[in-house]
Scaffold this motif. Structure first.
Motif, short mmCIF file in Angstrom:
data_model
loop_
_atom_site.label_atom_id
_atom_site.label_comp_id
_atom_site.label_asym_id
_atom_site.label_seq_id
_atom_site.Cartn_x
_atom_site.Cartn_y
_atom_site.Cartn_z
N LEU A 64 -1.88 -8.76 -4.23
CA LEU A 64 -0.48 -8.51 -3.86
C LEU A 64 -0.23 -8.87 -2.40
CD1 LEU A 64 0.26 -5.14 -5.66
CD2 LEU A 64 1.19 -7.39 -6.22
N MET A 65 -1.21 -8.60 -1.54
CA MET A 65 -1.06 -8.96 -0.13
C MET A 65 -0.85 -10.46 0.02
SD MET A 65 -3.73 -6.59 2.00
CE MET A 65 -3.05 -7.10 3.59
N VAL A 66 -1.60 -11.23 -0.76
CA VAL A 66 -1.49 -12.69 -0.70
C VAL A 66 -0.17 -13.15 -1.31
CG1 VAL A 66 -2.50 -14.85 -1.52
CG2 VAL A 66 -3.98 -13.01 -0.70
N PHE A 67 0.14 -12.66 -2.51
CA PHE A 67 1.34 -13.11 -3.22
C PHE A 67 2.62 -12.80 -2.46
CE2 PHE A 67 -0.96 -12.39 -7.52
CZ PHE A 67 -1.62 -13.60 -7.39
N TYR A 68 2.66 -11.64 -1.79
CA TYR A 68 3.90 -11.20 -1.14
C TYR A 68 3.81 -11.24 0.38
CZ TYR A 68 5.66 -9.91 -5.68
OH TYR A 68 6.10 -9.96 -6.98
N THR A 69 2.81 -11.90 0.92
CA THR A 69 2.64 -12.09 2.36
C THR A 69 2.78 -10.76 3.11
OG1 THR A 69 3.80 -14.18 1.98
CG2 THR A 69 3.18 -13.70 4.23
N ILE A 70 2.03 -9.79 2.65
CA ILE A 70 2.01 -8.48 3.32
C ILE A 70 0.98 -8.57 4.43
CG2 ILE A 70 1.57 -6.02 3.01
CD1 ILE A 70 2.43 -6.43 0.06
N ARG A 71 1.40 -8.24 5.65
CA ARG A 71 0.60 -8.53 6.83
C ARG A 71 -0.54 -7.56 7.10
NH1 ARG A 71 6.03 -9.13 9.16
NH2 ARG A 71 5.62 -7.00 9.76
N SER A 72 -0.49 -6.35 6.57
CA SER A 72 -1.53 -5.38 6.89
C SER A 72 -1.75 -4.41 5.74
CB SER A 72 -1.16 -4.60 8.16
OG SER A 72 -0.06 -3.73 7.88
N GLU A 73 -2.90 -3.76 5.77
CA GLU A 73 -3.18 -2.74 4.77
C GLU A 73 -2.21 -1.57 4.89
OE1 GLU A 73 -5.65 -4.28 6.40
OE2 GLU A 73 -6.52 -5.36 4.71
N ARG A 74 -1.81 -1.27 6.11
CA ARG A 74 -0.84 -0.19 6.32
C ARG A 74 0.47 -0.50 5.58
NH1 ARG A 74 -0.60 3.50 10.65
NH2 ARG A 74 -2.22 2.28 11.66
N GLN A 75 0.95 -1.73 5.70
CA GLN A 75 2.17 -2.11 4.98
C GLN A 75 1.94 -2.14 3.47
OE1 GLN A 75 3.22 -5.85 6.78
NE2 GLN A 75 4.63 -4.87 8.22
N LEU A 76 0.77 -2.57 3.04
CA LEU A 76 0.46 -2.58 1.62
C LEU A 76 0.48 -1.16 1.05
CD1 LEU A 76 -0.47 -4.02 -0.97
CD2 LEU A 76 -2.83 -3.71 -0.15
N MET A 77 -0.13 -0.21 1.76
CA MET A 77 -0.15 1.17 1.28
C MET A 77 1.27 1.75 1.23
SD MET A 77 -3.22 1.58 0.51
CE MET A 77 -3.51 -0.17 0.36
N GLU A 78 2.10 1.38 2.19
CA GLU A 78 3.49 1.83 2.17
C GLU A 78 4.20 1.29 0.93
OE1 GLU A 78 7.54 0.93 4.67
OE2 GLU A 78 5.68 1.11 5.82
N GLN A 79 4.01 0.00 0.65
CA GLN A 79 4.63 -0.60 -0.53
C GLN A 79 4.09 0.03 -1.82
OE1 GLN A 79 6.92 -3.16 -1.20
NE2 GLN A 79 7.53 -2.91 0.92
N LEU A 80 2.78 0.26 -1.87
CA LEU A 80 2.19 0.86 -3.06
C LEU A 80 2.71 2.28 -3.30
CD1 LEU A 80 -1.55 -0.23 -2.96
CD2 LEU A 80 0.13 -0.77 -4.71
N ASP A 81 3.11 2.92 -2.23
CA ASP A 81 3.59 4.30 -2.37
C ASP A 81 4.92 4.37 -3.11
OD1 ASP A 81 3.11 7.01 -2.02
OD2 ASP A 81 4.35 7.08 -0.22
N TYR A 82 5.79 3.37 -2.92
CA TYR A 82 7.12 3.48 -3.53
C TYR A 82 7.55 2.30 -4.40
CZ TYR A 82 8.68 0.76 0.53
OH TYR A 82 8.83 -0.20 1.50
N ASN A 83 6.80 1.23 -4.42
CA ASN A 83 7.19 0.05 -5.19
C ASN A 83 6.57 0.11 -6.58
OD1 ASN A 83 7.30 -2.60 -6.27
ND2 ASN A 83 7.56 -3.44 -4.21
N LEU A 84 7.39 0.33 -7.60
CA LEU A 84 6.87 0.47 -8.96
C LEU A 84 6.19 -0.79 -9.47
CD1 LEU A 84 9.64 2.53 -10.77
CD2 LEU A 84 7.40 3.29 -10.03
#
Length: 113
Positions: A68-88
């Protein structure tokens, strides 16, 4: 007629994240491919982990999250965890239920930040 603006938390939910992902979403076939590849690696993963100790984060979930980090160009694990928290969509792709807690971004398995 205007509908009411009701704010009510539900006690129970019968909706799974998979029910909210459109049937034609591009991640659906990718998820099938990834699951097939990860299933083929199951014995290799078992061999890498000790028999005793605390349970780790499943490597399958970590790898799906990294995709998901690669597909959606998420810059950090912190941002990934934020997205995982609320993005279904992300929760579904990684394999989380709606109730599952998200890992902390500073866990050793996610140290590339």
């Amino acid at each position: 007629m205007r509908g009411p603006d009701i704010h009510q938390d539900t006690l129970f939910s019968t909706v799974s994240p998979a029910d909210r992902v459109p049937k034609d979403h591009p991640l659906r076939p990718i998820r099938q491919l990834v699951d097939t590849a990860l299933l083929a690696l199951d014995e290799d993963f078992d061999a890498l982990y000790a028999e005793a100790g605390r349970d780790s984060i499943p490597p399958e979930k970590l790898l799906r999250a990294q995709l998901l980090m690669v597909f959606y160009t998420i810059r950090s694990e912190r941002q990934l965890m934020e997205q995982l928290d609320y993005n279904l969509l992300f929760r579904w792709f990684v394999g989380f239920s709606i109730e599952d807690p998200v890992w902390h971004h500073s866990l050793p398995a996610m140290e590339s930040e």
